[in-house]
Enzyme design. Sequence first.
Site, PDB file in Angstrom:
ATOM      1  N   ASP A  31      14.110 -24.602 -16.448  1.00 39.23           N
ATOM      2  CA  ASP A  31      14.094 -25.500 -15.283  1.00 39.23           C
ATOM      3  C   ASP A  31      15.354 -26.346 -15.314  1.00 39.23           C
ATOM      4  OD1 ASP A  31      11.425 -26.520 -13.415  1.00 39.23           O
ATOM      5  OD2 ASP A  31      13.268 -27.705 -13.365  1.00 39.23           O
ATOM      6  N   LYS A  36      11.707 -32.688 -17.318  1.00 41.33           N
ATOM      7  CA  LYS A  36      10.536 -31.799 -17.348  1.00 41.33           C
ATOM      8  C   LYS A  36      10.554 -30.953 -18.615  1.00 41.33           C
ATOM      9  CE  LYS A  36       8.953 -30.309 -12.789  1.00 41.33           C
ATOM     10  NZ  LYS A  36       9.038 -29.225 -11.817  1.00 41.33           N
ATOM     11  N   GLU A 155       2.454 -14.304  -5.799  1.00 47.77           N
ATOM     12  CA  GLU A 155       1.362 -14.845  -6.626  1.00 47.77           C
ATOM     13  C   GLU A 155       0.172 -15.175  -5.736  1.00 47.77           C
ATOM     14  OE1 GLU A 155       0.352 -18.166  -6.363  1.00 47.77           O
ATOM     15  OE2 GLU A 155       1.884 -18.822  -4.929  1.00 47.77           O
ATOM     16  N   LEU A 157      -2.336 -17.430  -7.024  1.00 45.49           N
ATOM     17  CA  LEU A 157      -2.987 -18.387  -7.930  1.00 45.49           C
ATOM     18  C   LEU A 157      -3.502 -19.574  -7.133  1.00 45.49           C
ATOM     19  CD1 LEU A 157      -0.157 -18.494 -10.630  1.00 45.49           C
ATOM     20  CD2 LEU A 157      -2.189 -17.026 -10.627  1.00 45.49           C
ATOM     21  N   ALA A 256     -16.894 -25.492   6.084  1.00 42.31           N
ATOM     22  CA  ALA A 256     -16.368 -26.405   7.100  1.00 42.31           C
ATOM     23  C   ALA A 256     -16.063 -27.758   6.461  1.00 42.31           C
ATOM     24  CB  ALA A 256     -17.404 -26.572   8.205  1.00 42.31           C
ATOM     25  N   GLY A 257     -15.156 -28.500   7.062  1.00 44.59           N
ATOM     26  CA  GLY A 257     -14.825 -29.811   6.505  1.00 44.59           C
ATOM     27  C   GLY A 257     -13.683 -30.445   7.259  1.00 44.59           C
ATOM     28  N   CYS A 264       0.340 -24.507  -0.169  1.00 45.30           N
ATOM     29  CA  CYS A 264       0.538 -23.147   0.353  1.00 45.30           C
ATOM     30  C   CYS A 264       0.122 -22.959   1.807  1.00 45.30           C
ATOM     31  CB  CYS A 264      -0.213 -22.143  -0.511  1.00 45.30           C
ATOM     32  SG  CYS A 264       0.498 -21.981  -2.143  1.00 45.30           S
TER      33      CYS A 264
HETATM   34  C1  UDX Z   1      -4.084 -21.044  -1.936  1.00 42.19           C
HETATM   35  C2  UDX Z   1      -4.528 -19.583  -2.053  1.00 42.19           C
HETATM   36  O1  UDX Z   1      -5.958 -19.532  -2.202  1.00 42.19           O
HETATM   37  C3  UDX Z   1      -3.814 -18.901  -3.190  1.00 42.19           C
HETATM   38  O2  UDX Z   1      -4.173 -17.527  -3.224  1.00 42.19           O
HETATM   39  C4  UDX Z   1      -2.317 -19.031  -2.947  1.00 42.19           C
HETATM   40  O3  UDX Z   1      -1.591 -18.405  -3.928  1.00 42.19           O
HETATM   41  C5  UDX Z   1      -1.934 -20.500  -2.830  1.00 42.19           C
HETATM   42  O4  UDX Z   1      -2.693 -21.106  -1.794  1.00 42.19           O
HETATM   43  P1  UDX Z   1      -4.630 -23.343  -3.158  1.00 42.19           P
HETATM   44  O5  UDX Z   1      -3.682 -23.974  -2.191  1.00 42.19           O
HETATM   45  O6  UDX Z   1      -4.517 -23.698  -4.598  1.00 42.19           O
HETATM   46  O7  UDX Z   1      -4.530 -21.746  -3.088  1.00 42.19           O
HETATM   47  O8  UDX Z   1      -6.106 -23.758  -2.712  1.00 42.19           O
HETATM   48  P2  UDX Z   1      -7.392 -23.090  -2.039  1.00 42.19           P
HETATM   49  O9  UDX Z   1      -8.501 -23.120  -3.002  1.00 42.19           O
HETATM   50  O10 UDX Z   1      -7.085 -21.794  -1.423  1.00 42.19           O
HETATM   51  O11 UDX Z   1      -7.727 -24.183  -0.918  1.00 42.19           O
HETATM   52  C6  UDX Z   1      -6.772 -24.544   0.082  1.00 42.19           C
HETATM   53  C7  UDX Z   1      -7.331 -25.612   0.997  1.00 42.19           C
HETATM   54  O12 UDX Z   1      -8.354 -25.090   1.837  1.00 42.19           O
HETATM   55  C8  UDX Z   1      -7.960 -26.820   0.295  1.00 42.19           C
HETATM   56  O13 UDX Z   1      -7.561 -27.996   0.960  1.00 42.19           O
HETATM   57  C9  UDX Z   1      -9.448 -26.604   0.455  1.00 42.19           C
HETATM   58  O14 UDX Z   1     -10.176 -27.804   0.444  1.00 42.19           O
HETATM   59  C10 UDX Z   1      -9.501 -25.918   1.804  1.00 42.19           C
HETATM   60  N1  UDX Z   1     -10.683 -25.062   1.990  1.00 42.19           N
HETATM   61  C11 UDX Z   1     -10.858 -23.970   1.227  1.00 42.19           C
HETATM   62  C12 UDX Z   1     -11.609 -25.357   3.007  1.00 42.19           C
HETATM   63  O15 UDX Z   1     -11.474 -26.346   3.727  1.00 42.19           O
HETATM   64  N2  UDX Z   1     -12.676 -24.519   3.181  1.00 42.19           N
HETATM   65  C13 UDX Z   1     -12.877 -23.417   2.424  1.00 42.19           C
HETATM   66  O16 UDX Z   1     -13.865 -22.700   2.658  1.00 42.19           O
HETATM   67  C14 UDX Z   1     -11.945 -23.120   1.396  1.00 42.19           C
END
Ligand code: UDX
Length: 438
Positions: A31, A36, A155, A157, A256-257, A264
């Site tokens: 990095d 870091k 990725e 992840l 829902a929320g 991402c």
């Molecule tokens: C995501 C992808 O899942 C992953 O494959 C990619 O590589 C990076 O982006 P991440 O951003 O870590 O991962 O979180 P994720 O668990 O996917 O949730 C993303 C957002 O969606 C969160 O704010 C979560 O609260 C929201 N979410 C997720 C919902 O509101 N409802 C759901 O049913 C699922």
Amino acid sequence: MSSICVIGTGYVGLVTGTCFADLGNEVTCLDIDAAKIEGLKKGILPIYEPGLEEIVRRNYEAGRLCFTTSYTEAVPNAEFIFIAVGTPQGEDGSADLTYVEQAASQIAKHLAGHTIIINKSTVPIGTGDLVAGIVDRSLNGNRSTATFSVVSNPEFLKEGSAIQDFQHPDRVVLGSTNRQAAEQVAELYAPLSAPVIITDLRTAEMIKYASNAILATRISFINEIAQMCEALSADVKVVAEGMGYDKRIGPQFLQAGIGYGGSCFPKDVKALAHMAEQSNLHPQLLLAVMDINYDARRFFVQKIERTLGSVANRVIGVWGLAFKPNTDDMREAASVDIISLLVRKGAIVQVYDPVAMKTAQRVLPGAVTFCKDPYECADNADAVLLLTEWNEFKQLDMERVKGLMKKPVLLDGRNLYEPAEMGKLNFNYHSVGRPAVK
Ligand code: UDX
């Protein structure tokens, strides 16, 4: 055992490098941020990711994982170089490739023998070709005899379960103009026994964007259905459950929320829409997905206002700030928009998150009060908002919470609690897409 260099020690780079070391490879994480790297050498991680600290320490002590700021040290001996640097969002929604370009030209300067360069950062379609061009021009300019191939390996992840996701991937996607190079990268993943898809560079890059876009679309879809459920007195949680049993639909990403956040989905959906527009296409679905996502936050604030009459001078406690549980990440977190709107409307906001308090002090408006636990956060409040569904909030002493609050008003942005139970406790309880209890 292979010799691997990973450039960038953010979520993706650090998890990827550490997990490859754990599989027995020799990994150097590089990095340009010296602080870091110094921290990592002392076992201090720049991010919070459950389980990562222990795997970093174990592999560092075993000598399979090392950290450096020096390309001279890291590049010449590496058989595989992963680029996992940030691709921040430019003004217009396009991904900013400055860090990818810098990494590519630094790699080129120090390349020796044959090396496979792998793009892990989420990059616009065509970036694999861009990286190949940068390295090629630099090698020719320096009359270097080094050779290379470029592979795209997106990725998948999720923050909070990144190690589990690395170790048990649903699939490994590899794109390249050179099939043999892609197969060599596939060998690195062989111990994980996952299905492997080998394709061309651009298709691999598109798989990443399309995967994130469909997940974001599901979230916006269920949030739109939630709006209708509220208007028509149905329960969106049961609707999602009923839909999820259909194998063609499945149960995931239908919660829902207050919408999706994080590093991402918001960035990738926007970047994909931008790419479509650049190709003179009209990405109507993606544009609607983004609108609905922002509306989910706005509607939640309106619900708070409806419930309290006005939020001006009202004390509002907020449980949960991270964009989702098990991370301290607040990038594009719904909490930031919701709190900023409330503060602008004159609310007195007090907040608590189990892990993200330090991050919050950087990103939230100055007027917010930081509390030491959920109870202090509920103290004297006219309403409490649940914005991140941390486990810690599932088991609270709700009688105590009610006793501390000025009025027992609970607005649940993640449908964490059961309306019937909250009714029994005499809370004025509102959630998303489910009947309110007053
Ligand atoms: C995501 C992808 O899942 C992953 O494959 C990619 O590589 C990076 O982006 P991440 O951003 O870590 O991962 O979180 P994720 O668990 O996917 O949730 C993303 C957002 O969606 C969160 O704010 C979560 O609260 C929201 N979410 C997720 C919902 O509101 N409802 C759901 O049913 C699922």
